[in-house]
Design an enzyme around this catalytic site. Structure first.
Site, PDB file in Angstrom:
ATOM      1  N   ALA A 165     -10.823  -2.437 -10.324  1.00  0.00           N
ATOM      2  CA  ALA A 165     -12.267  -2.287 -10.093  1.00  0.00           C
ATOM      3  C   ALA A 165     -13.040  -2.220 -11.415  1.00  0.00           C
ATOM      4  CB  ALA A 165     -12.522  -1.024  -9.276  1.00  0.00           C
ATOM      5  N   HIS A 210     -16.539  10.466   3.998  1.00  0.00           N
ATOM      6  CA  HIS A 210     -15.540  11.532   4.102  1.00  0.00           C
ATOM      7  C   HIS A 210     -15.968  12.803   3.369  1.00  0.00           C
ATOM      8  CE1 HIS A 210     -12.235   8.318   5.099  1.00  0.00           C
ATOM      9  NE2 HIS A 210     -13.015   8.592   6.126  1.00  0.00           N
ATOM     10  N   CYS A 229     -20.375  30.213  10.348  1.00  0.00           N
ATOM     11  CA  CYS A 229     -21.841  30.177  10.478  1.00  0.00           C
ATOM     12  C   CYS A 229     -22.456  28.944   9.842  1.00  0.00           C
ATOM     13  CB  CYS A 229     -22.472  31.447   9.907  1.00  0.00           C
ATOM     14  SG  CYS A 229     -22.435  31.544   8.110  1.00  0.00           S
ATOM     15  N   GLY A 249     -10.943  -1.265  -3.697  1.00  0.00           N
ATOM     16  CA  GLY A 249      -9.981  -0.186  -3.883  1.00  0.00           C
ATOM     17  C   GLY A 249      -9.719   0.674  -2.676  1.00  0.00           C
ATOM     18  N   TYR A 277      -7.377  22.134  -3.034  1.00  0.00           N
ATOM     19  CA  TYR A 277      -8.727  21.623  -3.306  1.00  0.00           C
ATOM     20  C   TYR A 277      -9.278  22.159  -4.626  1.00  0.00           C
ATOM     21  CZ  TYR A 277      -8.998  18.873   0.846  1.00  0.00           C
ATOM     22  OH  TYR A 277      -8.761  17.888   1.764  1.00  0.00           O
ATOM     23  N   ASN A 312     -14.817   8.038  -0.827  1.00  0.00           N
ATOM     24  CA  ASN A 312     -14.432   8.995  -1.872  1.00  0.00           C
ATOM     25  C   ASN A 312     -15.305  10.243  -1.817  1.00  0.00           C
ATOM     26  OD1 ASN A 312     -12.654   7.033  -2.567  1.00  0.00           O
ATOM     27  ND2 ASN A 312     -13.859   6.250  -4.280  1.00  0.00           N
ATOM     28  N   ASN A 333      -9.070  -5.641  -5.193  1.00  0.00           N
ATOM     29  CA  ASN A 333      -7.966  -4.683  -5.116  1.00  0.00           C
ATOM     30  C   ASN A 333      -6.851  -5.172  -6.032  1.00  0.00           C
ATOM     31  OD1 ASN A 333      -5.707  -2.959  -4.055  1.00  0.00           O
ATOM     32  ND2 ASN A 333      -7.172  -2.517  -2.409  1.00  0.00           N
TER      33      ASN A 333
HETATM   34  C1  BJW Z   1      -7.098  -0.214  -6.798  1.00  0.00           C
HETATM   35  C2  BJW Z   1      -6.975   0.330  -8.056  1.00  0.00           C
HETATM   36  C3  BJW Z   1      -7.862  -0.141  -9.007  1.00  0.00           C
HETATM   37  C4  BJW Z   1      -5.525   1.286  -6.882  1.00  0.00           C
HETATM   38  N1  BJW Z   1      -8.759  -1.072  -8.672  1.00  0.00           N
HETATM   39  N2  BJW Z   1      -7.978  -1.148  -6.475  1.00  0.00           N
HETATM   40  C5  BJW Z   1      -3.725   5.705  15.053  1.00  0.00           C
HETATM   41  C6  BJW Z   1      -4.362   4.482  14.904  1.00  0.00           C
HETATM   42  C7  BJW Z   1      -5.662   4.400  14.404  1.00  0.00           C
HETATM   43  C8  BJW Z   1      -6.345   5.546  14.033  1.00  0.00           C
HETATM   44  C9  BJW Z   1      -5.712   6.754  14.185  1.00  0.00           C
HETATM   45  C10 BJW Z   1      -4.432   6.824  14.697  1.00  0.00           C
HETATM   46  N3  BJW Z   1      -4.065   8.137  14.696  1.00  0.00           N
HETATM   47  C11 BJW Z   1      -5.093   8.877  14.224  1.00  0.00           C
HETATM   48  C12 BJW Z   1      -6.104   8.050  13.929  1.00  0.00           C
HETATM   49  C13 BJW Z   1      -7.419   8.431  13.370  1.00  0.00           C
HETATM   50  C14 BJW Z   1      -7.330   8.734  11.893  1.00  0.00           C
HETATM   51  C15 BJW Z   1      -6.698   7.547  11.161  1.00  0.00           C
HETATM   52  O1  BJW Z   1      -7.336   6.562  10.854  1.00  0.00           O
HETATM   53  N4  BJW Z   1      -5.412   7.649  10.843  1.00  0.00           N
HETATM   54  C16 BJW Z   1      -4.690   6.538  10.249  1.00  0.00           C
HETATM   55  C17 BJW Z   1      -4.161   6.964   8.885  1.00  0.00           C
HETATM   56  C18 BJW Z   1      -3.607   6.141  11.195  1.00  0.00           C
HETATM   57  N5  BJW Z   1      -8.697   8.932  11.446  1.00  0.00           N
HETATM   58  C19 BJW Z   1      -9.292  10.107  11.554  1.00  0.00           C
HETATM   59  O2  BJW Z   1      -8.715  11.108  11.947  1.00  0.00           O
HETATM   60  C20 BJW Z   1     -10.758  10.143  11.162  1.00  0.00           C
HETATM   61  N6  BJW Z   1     -11.521  10.739  12.181  1.00  0.00           N
HETATM   62  C21 BJW Z   1     -11.571  10.232  13.419  1.00  0.00           C
HETATM   63  O3  BJW Z   1     -10.972   9.210  13.739  1.00  0.00           O
HETATM   64  O4  BJW Z   1     -12.390  10.931  14.273  1.00  0.00           O
HETATM   65  C22 BJW Z   1     -12.319  10.601  15.658  1.00  0.00           C
HETATM   66  C23 BJW Z   1     -11.317  11.532  16.281  1.00  0.00           C
HETATM   67  C24 BJW Z   1     -11.699  12.825  16.543  1.00  0.00           C
HETATM   68  C25 BJW Z   1     -10.786  13.675  17.157  1.00  0.00           C
HETATM   69  C26 BJW Z   1      -9.496  13.241  17.426  1.00  0.00           C
HETATM   70  C27 BJW Z   1      -9.121  11.945  17.099  1.00  0.00           C
HETATM   71  C28 BJW Z   1     -10.036  11.080  16.516  1.00  0.00           C
HETATM   72  C29 BJW Z   1     -10.971  11.001   9.922  1.00  0.00           C
HETATM   73  C30 BJW Z   1     -10.322  10.405   8.720  1.00  0.00           C
HETATM   74  C31 BJW Z   1     -10.481  11.358   7.537  1.00  0.00           C
HETATM   75  C32 BJW Z   1      -9.769  10.852   6.290  1.00  0.00           C
HETATM   76  N7  BJW Z   1      -9.728  11.892   5.330  1.00  0.00           N
HETATM   77  C33 BJW Z   1      -9.104  11.619   4.038  1.00  0.00           C
HETATM   78  C34 BJW Z   1      -9.052  12.944   3.247  1.00  0.00           C
HETATM   79  C35 BJW Z   1     -10.435  13.310   2.719  1.00  0.00           C
HETATM   80  C36 BJW Z   1     -10.454  14.639   2.059  1.00  0.00           C
HETATM   81  C37 BJW Z   1      -9.596  14.719   0.825  1.00  0.00           C
HETATM   82  O5  BJW Z   1      -9.675  13.857  -0.073  1.00  0.00           O
HETATM   83  O6  BJW Z   1      -8.848  15.673   0.732  1.00  0.00           O
HETATM   84  O7  BJW Z   1      -9.862  10.618   3.354  1.00  0.00           O
HETATM   85  S1  BJW Z   1      -7.481  10.899   4.178  1.00  0.00           S
HETATM   86  C38 BJW Z   1      -7.661   9.837   2.796  1.00  0.00           C
HETATM   87  O8  BJW Z   1      -7.587   8.440   3.217  1.00  0.00           O
HETATM   88  C39 BJW Z   1      -9.090  10.047   2.284  1.00  0.00           C
HETATM   89  C40 BJW Z   1      -9.528   8.643   1.984  1.00  0.00           C
HETATM   90  O9  BJW Z   1     -10.934   8.552   1.946  1.00  0.00           O
HETATM   91  C41 BJW Z   1      -8.883   7.851   3.070  1.00  0.00           C
HETATM   92  C42 BJW Z   1      -8.769   6.378   2.782  1.00  0.00           C
HETATM   93  O10 BJW Z   1      -7.898   6.128   1.738  1.00  0.00           O
HETATM   94  P1  BJW Z   1      -8.259   5.005   0.666  1.00  0.00           P
HETATM   95  O11 BJW Z   1      -9.517   5.346  -0.009  1.00  0.00           O
HETATM   96  O12 BJW Z   1      -8.178   3.679   1.286  1.00  0.00           O
HETATM   97  O13 BJW Z   1      -7.097   5.255  -0.423  1.00  0.00           O
HETATM   98  P2  BJW Z   1      -5.583   4.685  -0.456  1.00  0.00           P
HETATM   99  O14 BJW Z   1      -4.839   5.555  -1.406  1.00  0.00           O
HETATM  100  O15 BJW Z   1      -5.021   4.531   0.880  1.00  0.00           O
HETATM  101  O16 BJW Z   1      -5.728   3.223  -1.066  1.00  0.00           O
HETATM  102  C43 BJW Z   1      -6.085   3.006  -2.420  1.00  0.00           C
HETATM  103  C44 BJW Z   1      -6.226   1.508  -2.619  1.00  0.00           C
HETATM  104  O17 BJW Z   1      -6.727   1.287  -3.927  1.00  0.00           O
HETATM  105  C45 BJW Z   1      -4.909   0.732  -2.499  1.00  0.00           C
HETATM  106  O18 BJW Z   1      -5.109  -0.416  -1.700  1.00  0.00           O
HETATM  107  C46 BJW Z   1      -4.610   0.319  -3.958  1.00  0.00           C
HETATM  108  O19 BJW Z   1      -3.942  -0.939  -4.038  1.00  0.00           O
HETATM  109  C47 BJW Z   1      -5.991   0.224  -4.532  1.00  0.00           C
HETATM  110  N8  BJW Z   1      -6.119   0.450  -5.954  1.00  0.00           N
HETATM  111  N9  BJW Z   1      -5.929   1.300  -7.996  1.00  0.00           N
HETATM  112  C48 BJW Z   1      -8.758  -1.543  -7.359  1.00  0.00           C
HETATM  113  N10 BJW Z   1      -7.806   0.338 -10.269  1.00  0.00           N
HETATM  114 ZN    ZN Z   2     -20.530  32.465   7.405  1.00  0.00          ZN
END
Ligand code: BJW
Ligand code: ZN
Length: 257
Positions: free
Chosen positions: A236, A123, A134, A192, A71, A106, A218
């Site tokens: 974008a 997120h 705490c 995106g 990070y 993001n 996208n």
């Molecule tokens: C362009 C471009 C340009 C490129 N112009 N476009 C099974 C089924 C369903 C769900 C689950 C499952 N197993 C587990 C889950 C739940 C899980 C989940 O969804 N997992 C799936 C991956 C399967 N979700 C969670 O755990 C969430 N919480 C939750 O569900 O709570 C309830 C719960 C509690 C207790 C137990 C179980 C459930 C939390 C999700 C947290 C996500 N965190 C992250 C990290 C954040 C911190 C960090 O950055 O370090 O968030 S993961 C990562 O993915 C980040 C992003 O916000 C997120 C989404 O990704 P994003 O933004 O879509 O990026 P990409 O890279 O995937 O895509 C980029 C796109 O841009 C592409 O399409 C390109 O083509 C395009 N692109 N350049 C336009 N110039």
């Molecule tokens: Zn503390």
């Protein structure tokens, strides 16, 4: 700016002319042109780092220094970059439509920096941190200095970035306000995002079910594409400025330049 004639359909023009309440839902592709790597795909950071080793609480407890250093590296990168024309175009939408809400997955703060005023961060935000024991918040500037993961100056607990890891609940306020904004929108842009991470990925579907016209922007098709009402293929930073210019023109009923 790219030529808009072939990119935007007649249907979209009429939707732009009529729209009052607009939501822009963004993912990592929104920040790619600013220099933030996306997660998935050829250049995605998950190609180099496994999410299960870094983006979950157990990984942090197992190896806090490793996760913290990752990070720190990303905080440094994000502090050195700037919003791009797409971010500014979204901020300018506020002058064109009655209400504009940004819902972002993001964590990089770029929508705020570009001037958007109503932003829901699903997120979290990498510029904030908090003590896992705490809950004391630590803005980046006030982090205790030193090597490895910092410890809370009040209780010595580990400090973590204020982002949402896998298996963690999304911040309730941001989530509830995002669902409400999606339900009330008449025009919805998904920009995106691969639309694979839930529950965030359900937001465009919530909007569509409530009657919004859903436009995806996208560089490639995603899980959302078969459901979107319109797909615009492009970057974008190139599509959004032309789109906002067109919106301003159709709102004022002026010929496009
Ligand atoms: C362009 C471009 C340009 C490129 N112009 N476009 C099974 C089924 C369903 C769900 C689950 C499952 N197993 C587990 C889950 C739940 C899980 C989940 O969804 N997992 C799936 C991956 C399967 N979700 C969670 O755990 C969430 N919480 C939750 O569900 O709570 C309830 C719960 C509690 C207790 C137990 C179980 C459930 C939390 C999700 C947290 C996500 N965190 C992250 C990290 C954040 C911190 C960090 O950055 O370090 O968030 S993961 C990562 O993915 C980040 C992003 O916000 C997120 C989404 O990704 P994003 O933004 O879509 O990026 P990409 O890279 O995937 O895509 C980029 C796109 O841009 C592409 O399409 C390109 O083509 C395009 N692109 N350049 C336009 N110039
Ligand atoms: Zn503390």
């Amino acid at each position: 700016m790219i030529a808009t004639e072939n990119l935007f359909s007649r249907h979209l023009r009429s939707k732009l002319a009529a729209a009052r309440d607009v939501v822009v839902f963004t993912g990592a592709g929104m920040s790619a042109e600013s220099g933030v790597p996306t997660f998935r795909g050829e250049d995605g950071i998950w190609k180099k780092f496994k999410p299960e080793e870094l983006a979950n609480f157990d990984a942090f407890i197992r190896n806090p220094d490793l996760v913290w250093d990752w990070y720190v590296h990303r905080k440094q990168l994000i502090s050195e970059i700037q919003p791009h024309p797409g971010h500014y175009a979204i901020a300018q939408m506020e002058r064109v439509f009655d209400k504009v809400t940004v819902i972002t997955q993001n964590i990089d703060n770029l929508h705020h920096r570009a001037g958007s005023t109503r932003v829901h961060e699903l997120h979290g935000n990498i510029t904030r941190n908090y003590c896992i024991e705490c809950g004391t918040m630590y803005p980046h500037e006030l982090l205790p200095q030193g090597k490895g993961v910092p410890h809370c100056s009040k209780c010595n607990g580990l400090i973590r970035p204020d982002v949402v890891w896998f298996g963690e609940l999304l911040p309730a306020d941001a989530w509830n306000e995002s669902v409400s904004a999606a339900e009330h929108s008449d025009l919805f842009f998904a920009v995106g995002t691969s639309a694979v991470v839930y529950p965030a990925a359900s937001i465009p579907l919530v909007a569509q079910r409530a009657g919004a016209f859903v436009v995806e922007i996208n560089i490639e098709r995603t899980d959302l594409s078969p459901r979107a009402d319109e797909f615009i293929e492009g970057k974008a930073g190139e599509v959004l400025p032309g789109l906002v210019k067109l919106a301003a023109a159709v709102k004022n009923d002026q010929p496009e330049v």
